[in-house]
Write a protein that holds these residues in place. Sequence first.
Motif, short mmCIF file in Angstrom:
data_model
loop_
_atom_site.label_atom_id
_atom_site.label_comp_id
_atom_site.label_asym_id
_atom_site.label_seq_id
_atom_site.Cartn_x
_atom_site.Cartn_y
_atom_site.Cartn_z
N PRO A 189 54.42 14.03 -34.20
CA PRO A 189 54.35 14.83 -33.31
C PRO A 189 54.41 14.19 -31.70
CG PRO A 189 52.29 14.74 -34.13
CD PRO A 189 53.22 14.09 -35.20
N SER A 190 53.83 13.01 -31.68
CA SER A 190 53.67 12.19 -30.36
C SER A 190 54.98 11.71 -30.12
CB SER A 190 52.58 11.25 -30.36
OG SER A 190 53.06 10.12 -31.30
N PHE A 191 56.14 11.59 -30.89
CA PHE A 191 57.39 10.86 -30.41
C PHE A 191 57.06 9.46 -30.20
CE2 PHE A 191 57.88 15.54 -29.70
CZ PHE A 191 58.72 15.78 -30.66
N GLU A 192 56.17 8.71 -30.81
CA GLU A 192 56.06 7.44 -30.45
C GLU A 192 56.56 6.62 -31.23
OE1 GLU A 192 54.21 4.59 -27.60
OE2 GLU A 192 54.30 6.76 -27.38
N MET A 193 57.38 5.55 -30.95
CA MET A 193 57.62 4.26 -31.71
C MET A 193 56.99 3.18 -31.10
SD MET A 193 61.48 2.94 -32.74
CE MET A 193 61.95 2.95 -31.16
N ASP A 194 55.97 2.74 -31.36
CA ASP A 194 55.10 1.76 -30.96
C ASP A 194 55.32 0.64 -31.95
OD1 ASP A 194 53.18 -0.17 -30.25
OD2 ASP A 194 51.78 1.27 -29.65
N LEU A 195 56.09 -0.28 -31.42
CA LEU A 195 56.63 -1.55 -32.35
C LEU A 195 55.50 -2.44 -32.75
CD1 LEU A 195 60.27 -2.35 -31.15
CD2 LEU A 195 59.40 -1.06 -33.11
N ARG A 196 54.27 -2.50 -31.85
CA ARG A 196 53.30 -3.40 -32.01
C ARG A 196 52.44 -2.85 -33.33
NH1 ARG A 196 51.31 -4.31 -25.78
NH2 ARG A 196 53.07 -5.53 -25.19
N LYS A 197 52.24 -1.57 -33.33
CA LYS A 197 51.47 -1.01 -34.44
C LYS A 197 52.42 -0.99 -35.78
CE LYS A 197 48.67 2.29 -31.63
NZ LYS A 197 48.40 3.51 -31.26
N LEU A 198 53.65 -0.83 -35.60
CA LEU A 198 54.67 -0.79 -36.56
C LEU A 198 54.70 -2.10 -37.08
CD1 LEU A 198 56.95 1.68 -35.53
CD2 LEU A 198 55.41 2.10 -37.31
N ARG A 199 54.47 -3.38 -36.53
CA ARG A 199 54.52 -5.04 -36.76
C ARG A 199 55.92 -5.25 -37.00
NH1 ARG A 199 49.78 -4.35 -35.62
NH2 ARG A 199 48.13 -5.16 -36.77
N CYS A 200 56.71 -4.75 -35.96
CA CYS A 200 58.13 -4.93 -36.09
C CYS A 200 58.45 -5.54 -34.41
CB CYS A 200 59.15 -3.88 -36.27
SG CYS A 200 58.81 -2.94 -37.70
N SER A 201 59.44 -6.58 -34.48
CA SER A 201 59.61 -7.18 -33.42
C SER A 201 60.57 -6.69 -32.34
CB SER A 201 60.37 -8.69 -33.64
OG SER A 201 61.45 -8.61 -34.20
N SER A 202 61.37 -5.92 -33.23
CA SER A 202 62.56 -5.15 -32.15
C SER A 202 63.16 -3.96 -33.06
CB SER A 202 63.88 -6.16 -31.68
OG SER A 202 64.74 -5.50 -30.84
N TYR A 203 64.00 -3.01 -32.09
CA TYR A 203 64.57 -2.20 -32.68
C TYR A 203 66.00 -2.01 -32.33
CZ TYR A 203 64.57 1.09 -28.61
OH TYR A 203 64.57 1.74 -27.65
N SER A 204 66.76 -1.10 -32.77
CA SER A 204 68.08 -0.57 -32.42
C SER A 204 68.22 1.08 -32.56
CB SER A 204 69.24 -1.40 -33.27
OG SER A 204 70.36 -1.18 -32.81
N GLY A 205 68.60 1.54 -31.54
CA GLY A 205 69.06 3.03 -31.70
C GLY A 205 70.51 3.05 -31.45
N PHE A 206 71.06 4.15 -32.12
CA PHE A 206 72.24 4.48 -32.05
C PHE A 206 72.60 5.97 -32.48
CE2 PHE A 206 71.36 1.95 -35.68
CZ PHE A 206 71.66 2.70 -36.83
N TYR A 207 73.97 6.60 -32.02
CA TYR A 207 74.10 7.89 -32.66
C TYR A 207 75.68 7.74 -32.66
CZ TYR A 207 75.23 7.37 -27.49
OH TYR A 207 75.85 7.21 -26.44
N ASN A 208 76.29 8.80 -33.45
CA ASN A 208 77.44 8.88 -33.56
C ASN A 208 78.49 7.62 -34.00
OD1 ASN A 208 80.25 10.12 -33.41
ND2 ASN A 208 80.45 10.00 -31.30
N LEU A 209 78.07 7.38 -35.26
CA LEU A 209 78.72 6.06 -35.74
C LEU A 209 80.30 6.17 -35.77
CD1 LEU A 209 76.64 4.88 -38.67
CD2 LEU A 209 76.47 4.31 -36.16
N GLY A 210 80.92 7.36 -35.77
CA GLY A 210 82.30 7.64 -35.88
C GLY A 210 82.65 7.32 -37.34
N PRO A 211 83.92 8.10 -37.65
CA PRO A 211 84.47 8.03 -39.06
C PRO A 211 85.04 6.62 -39.37
CG PRO A 211 85.94 9.18 -37.36
CD PRO A 211 84.69 9.10 -36.55
N GLY A 212 84.57 6.14 -40.28
CA GLY A 212 84.84 4.69 -40.86
C GLY A 212 84.46 3.44 -40.05
N GLN A 213 83.15 3.88 -39.15
CA GLN A 213 82.73 2.80 -38.33
C GLN A 213 81.48 2.15 -38.93
OE1 GLN A 213 84.43 1.00 -35.65
NE2 GLN A 213 86.12 2.44 -36.55
#
Length: 311
Positions: A189-213
């Motif tokens: 519910p907080s819409f929070e992506m805290d990478l420190r708490k998740l123990r991940c160094s980075s992230y990638s966000g994307f949308y609409n990959l497209g057909p065949g992509q």
Amino acid sequence: MSFKPSSFSSSSFFFLLFLFFFFASHVSSQACQKTCGQIPIKYPLGTGSGCGDPRFTRYIKCDPDQQTLTLTTHTGCYPITSVDYAKQVIYVTDPSMSTCACTRPSRGFGLDWDAPFSFHDDTVFTLLDCSVDESPVFTPLSNGTGRVSLCDRQSSSICTFLYSNCRAISLINLQVSTCCVYVPLDLGPSFEMDLRKLRCSSYSGFYNLGPGQEPHPENWNYGIALKYKFNVFDEYPVVCGGCERSNGACGYNTQTSSFVCNCPGGINTTSDCFFLYNSASILLPWFSREWVMYPLSWVVIWTVMSLPQRS
């Protein structure tokens, strides 16, 4: 040869001169701008205080010097790349996000709990380089025999393509097991992506990959798609439509938050800006309404009319 004064009196000249400056100022300037850089600005977005919807002003602003539209949350300031007003979607980028062009350490991304936005269903987050032993996305089994992943297993191929086909990420030689597809619903519910708490160094966000992509991460649309609503019933205000059709910008009274239509020249009304053109037609019936939009043409006419007549 002789000259006689024109019947066009000086008082008439100054009256028309007054009208020129009056209408010129109303046409040439407007407090709420229609664009920010290359991005058109329409309701509910605005370019500053008193413009757009007051719920959005706190989060979205236009830098008057750089002419860039930005989204501000408690996790940072993010450039807005485009807005799809028909679908009510705002697209933003995170400078700290990892892509096929470059990998970067990041804190993550979060929305304020009271912000008038939510993650669009097309948005997908991929957590990168997560600790298999410490990250909460890999929950240990109660019997201690292993760990169960909270990631989206049906989208595991995305991790494979990122780690093998994305050059900037593949050079780090990470294990695919350290990647986790993390959909917005999992942020809570907080819409929070805290990478420190998740123990991940980075992230990638994307949308609409497209057909065949899907196998080609270098062609994915990197960024974050955010959905917005006009109000509880998601209805576009009728009065705002009339304002924009009259060349106005929808805004609000900063004291009462009630609707105002910001017209050329910075004048605010509670309806629309058609009165500007109607007033011009009444005062100067021999001019068409289009002349109001080109007041510099009046200067030539007034100058000629005010010159002495040769006889």
